[in-house]
Design an enzyme around this catalytic site. Sequence first.
Site, PDB file in Angstrom:
ATOM      1  N   VAL A  12       0.847  -1.293  -0.022  1.00 48.52           N
ATOM      2  CA  VAL A  12      -0.077   0.161  -0.193  1.00 48.52           C
ATOM      3  C   VAL A  12       0.646   1.496   0.002  1.00 48.52           C
ATOM      4  O   VAL A  12       0.436   2.271  -0.902  1.00 48.52           O
ATOM      5  CB  VAL A  12      -0.957   0.036   1.288  1.00 48.52           C
ATOM      6  CG1 VAL A  12      -1.729   1.241   1.258  1.00 48.52           C
ATOM      7  CG2 VAL A  12      -1.871  -1.112   0.892  1.00 48.52           C
ATOM      8  N   ARG A  87     -11.319  -6.563   9.011  1.00 50.02           N
ATOM      9  CA  ARG A  87     -10.431  -5.745   9.426  1.00 50.02           C
ATOM     10  C   ARG A  87     -10.507  -5.412  11.079  1.00 50.02           C
ATOM     11  O   ARG A  87      -9.400  -5.096  11.505  1.00 50.02           O
ATOM     12  CB  ARG A  87     -10.863  -4.465   8.961  1.00 50.02           C
ATOM     13  CG  ARG A  87     -10.915  -4.598   7.098  1.00 50.02           C
ATOM     14  CD  ARG A  87     -11.139  -3.243   6.616  1.00 50.02           C
ATOM     15  NE  ARG A  87     -11.118  -3.273   5.279  1.00 50.02           N
ATOM     16  CZ  ARG A  87     -12.078  -3.742   4.215  1.00 50.02           C
ATOM     17  NH1 ARG A  87     -13.124  -3.737   4.971  1.00 50.02           N
ATOM     18  NH2 ARG A  87     -12.114  -3.760   2.881  1.00 50.02           N
ATOM     19  N   HIS A 174     -15.125   1.512   7.641  1.00 44.76           N
ATOM     20  CA  HIS A 174     -14.642   1.016   6.535  1.00 44.76           C
ATOM     21  C   HIS A 174     -14.467  -0.487   6.635  1.00 44.76           C
ATOM     22  O   HIS A 174     -13.409  -1.100   7.477  1.00 44.76           O
ATOM     23  CB  HIS A 174     -13.280   1.432   6.230  1.00 44.76           C
ATOM     24  CG  HIS A 174     -12.327   0.759   5.320  1.00 44.76           C
ATOM     25  ND1 HIS A 174     -12.805   0.649   3.761  1.00 44.76           N
ATOM     26  CD2 HIS A 174     -11.181   0.388   5.346  1.00 44.76           C
ATOM     27  CE1 HIS A 174     -11.862  -0.022   3.018  1.00 44.76           C
ATOM     28  NE2 HIS A 174     -10.768  -0.433   4.133  1.00 44.76           N
TER      29      HIS A 174
HETATM   30  P1  NAD Z   1       2.355  -4.883   3.980  1.00 44.49           P
HETATM   31  O1  NAD Z   1       2.826  -6.094   4.775  1.00 44.49           O
HETATM   32  O2  NAD Z   1       2.951  -4.994   2.348  1.00 44.49           O
HETATM   33  O3  NAD Z   1       3.227  -3.572   4.305  1.00 44.49           O
HETATM   34  C1  NAD Z   1       3.311  -2.960   5.798  1.00 44.49           C
HETATM   35  C2  NAD Z   1       4.632  -2.511   6.016  1.00 44.49           C
HETATM   36  O4  NAD Z   1       4.702  -2.003   7.369  1.00 44.49           O
HETATM   37  C3  NAD Z   1       5.851  -3.635   5.972  1.00 44.49           C
HETATM   38  O5  NAD Z   1       6.726  -3.170   5.045  1.00 44.49           O
HETATM   39  C4  NAD Z   1       6.403  -3.687   7.396  1.00 44.49           C
HETATM   40  O6  NAD Z   1       7.626  -3.817   7.387  1.00 44.49           O
HETATM   41  C5  NAD Z   1       6.138  -2.097   7.766  1.00 44.49           C
HETATM   42  N1  NAD Z   1       6.044  -1.983   9.194  1.00 44.49           N
HETATM   43  C6  NAD Z   1       5.592  -2.794  10.092  1.00 44.49           C
HETATM   44  N2  NAD Z   1       5.682  -2.247  11.338  1.00 44.49           N
HETATM   45  C7  NAD Z   1       6.270  -1.133  11.137  1.00 44.49           C
HETATM   46  C8  NAD Z   1       6.730   0.092  11.818  1.00 44.49           C
HETATM   47  N3  NAD Z   1       6.385   0.125  13.402  1.00 44.49           N
HETATM   48  N4  NAD Z   1       7.312   1.219  11.355  1.00 44.49           N
HETATM   49  C9  NAD Z   1       7.406   1.263  10.090  1.00 44.49           C
HETATM   50  N5  NAD Z   1       6.986   0.291   9.406  1.00 44.49           N
HETATM   51  C10 NAD Z   1       6.607  -0.720   9.687  1.00 44.49           C
HETATM   52  O7  NAD Z   1       1.062  -4.516   4.091  1.00 44.49           O
HETATM   53  P2  NAD Z   1       0.183  -3.672   2.832  1.00 44.49           P
HETATM   54  O8  NAD Z   1      -0.433  -4.386   1.932  1.00 44.49           O
HETATM   55  O9  NAD Z   1       0.951  -2.437   2.456  1.00 44.49           O
HETATM   56  O10 NAD Z   1      -0.951  -2.992   3.884  1.00 44.49           O
HETATM   57  C11 NAD Z   1      -0.584  -2.333   4.985  1.00 44.49           C
HETATM   58  C12 NAD Z   1      -1.887  -1.750   5.811  1.00 44.49           C
HETATM   59  O11 NAD Z   1      -2.623  -1.071   4.886  1.00 44.49           O
HETATM   60  C13 NAD Z   1      -2.810  -3.042   6.408  1.00 44.49           C
HETATM   61  O12 NAD Z   1      -3.143  -2.746   7.701  1.00 44.49           O
HETATM   62  C14 NAD Z   1      -3.820  -3.207   5.400  1.00 44.49           C
HETATM   63  O13 NAD Z   1      -5.109  -3.933   5.866  1.00 44.49           O
HETATM   64  C15 NAD Z   1      -4.281  -1.627   5.137  1.00 44.49           C
HETATM   65  N6  NAD Z   1      -5.083  -1.295   3.960  1.00 44.49           N
HETATM   66  C16 NAD Z   1      -5.798  -0.156   4.237  1.00 44.49           C
HETATM   67  C17 NAD Z   1      -6.977   0.051   3.097  1.00 44.49           C
HETATM   68  C18 NAD Z   1      -7.716   1.117   3.466  1.00 44.49           C
HETATM   69  O14 NAD Z   1      -8.761   1.401   2.417  1.00 44.49           O
HETATM   70  N7  NAD Z   1      -7.735   1.543   4.528  1.00 44.49           N
HETATM   71  C19 NAD Z   1      -6.828  -0.666   1.991  1.00 44.49           C
HETATM   72  C20 NAD Z   1      -5.627  -1.549   1.689  1.00 44.49           C
HETATM   73  C21 NAD Z   1      -4.867  -1.923   2.876  1.00 44.49           C
END
Ligand code: NAD
Length: 312
Positions: A12, A87, A174
């Site tokens: 994301v 979620r 959401h």
């Molecule tokens: P991902 O696992 O690909 O990426 C998450 C990243 O966060 C990883 O690279 C990890 O190393 C990093 N991370 C973890 N803890 C950390 C910290 N304390 N400090 C800095 N970096 C840290 O996951 P993703 O697919 O990118 O999803 C990320 C989030 O976005 C999830 O919670 C997902 O559910 C959410 N999301 C939200 C929506 C929305 O509409 N709001 C849509 C899609 C995804």
Amino acid sequence: MDHLAIIGAGSVGTAIAFAALNGGVARRLSLHDLNGAKAKAEVLDLRHGLQFVRPTTIEGGDDVAVCAGADVVIITAGAKQRPGETRLDLAARNAGLFRSLLPPLMAVAPDAKILVVTNPVDVLTQLTVDVTGRHDGTVLGSGTVLDSSRLRHLLALRYCIAERHIHASVVGEHGDSETVLWSSATIGGSPLAEVETHDGQLLDAVARAEILDQVRNAAYEIIAGKGATSWGIAMATAQILEALDQTAQAAVLPVTAPLDPGLGLGELCISLPRLVDATGAGRILPLSATDAEREALTASAGAVRDIIDNIR
Ligand code: NAD
């Protein structure tokens, strides 16, 4: 804006960085991730496209100090939904991360507007409001901007009318309890209820329920197929970023942010169409809803409230 920082360089965060670069939203873009090698590799990869976008300085690493002085910080860091996981199940896992991440972030970027994307976004936006003590709209979440875009896309297919001429909002959480304000939906200014679909039908209750179900389950379907959703949320976030850069004219977007207590839904963050501009999430537009829609919205607020109470 001058400086946009993104925390989390996963699916994301990097998709948002790509969308923001192409939109020319910021003069400076920073990516922070605990996995510094990943953040640095993504920075290099993005830099190799700089010839094709507006001049932008891109940097990144495992130190939150890369976010120093940011105008807007987007938080995408955290665990994501496992196939079949809701979620809200994610809440406890990501609340701990936010509690440790926010104090150092506030120390380096005290004036930044914080845009939460990590799920469950309503719960984590409320947690961010609690931790920062900011109830003024400078902490907000992407909310149901993506869900509303999914809704408009499904309606666009039924009506054979482009998404931008359809005004319809998904509101509330959401997530699984979100709902649609059908009664105030319009197409080109006409009530949606009176406009025929491309095969000459009016959208009945069965069709509406089917569409809401598809909107609610869109993420699950994508996660089952590719492990994460990224492009839709990135484009939705780019739209919010553009609004956060506007001083003259606000956008109307269903972001999640503290509700006006006068609405009777409680003191929590869920999405309703509201003004968004350089001051953050502003006034909520007058709510036009039937009794049934209001009931569904109240139930959705209750579902979010239960999780917030659990993680506080
Ligand atoms: P991902 O696992 O690909 O990426 C998450 C990243 O966060 C990883 O690279 C990890 O190393 C990093 N991370 C973890 N803890 C950390 C910290 N304390 N400090 C800095 N970096 C840290 O996951 P993703 O697919 O990118 O999803 C990320 C989030 O976005 C999830 O919670 C997902 O559910 C959410 N999301 C939200 C929506 C929305 O509409 N709001 C849509 C899609 C995804």
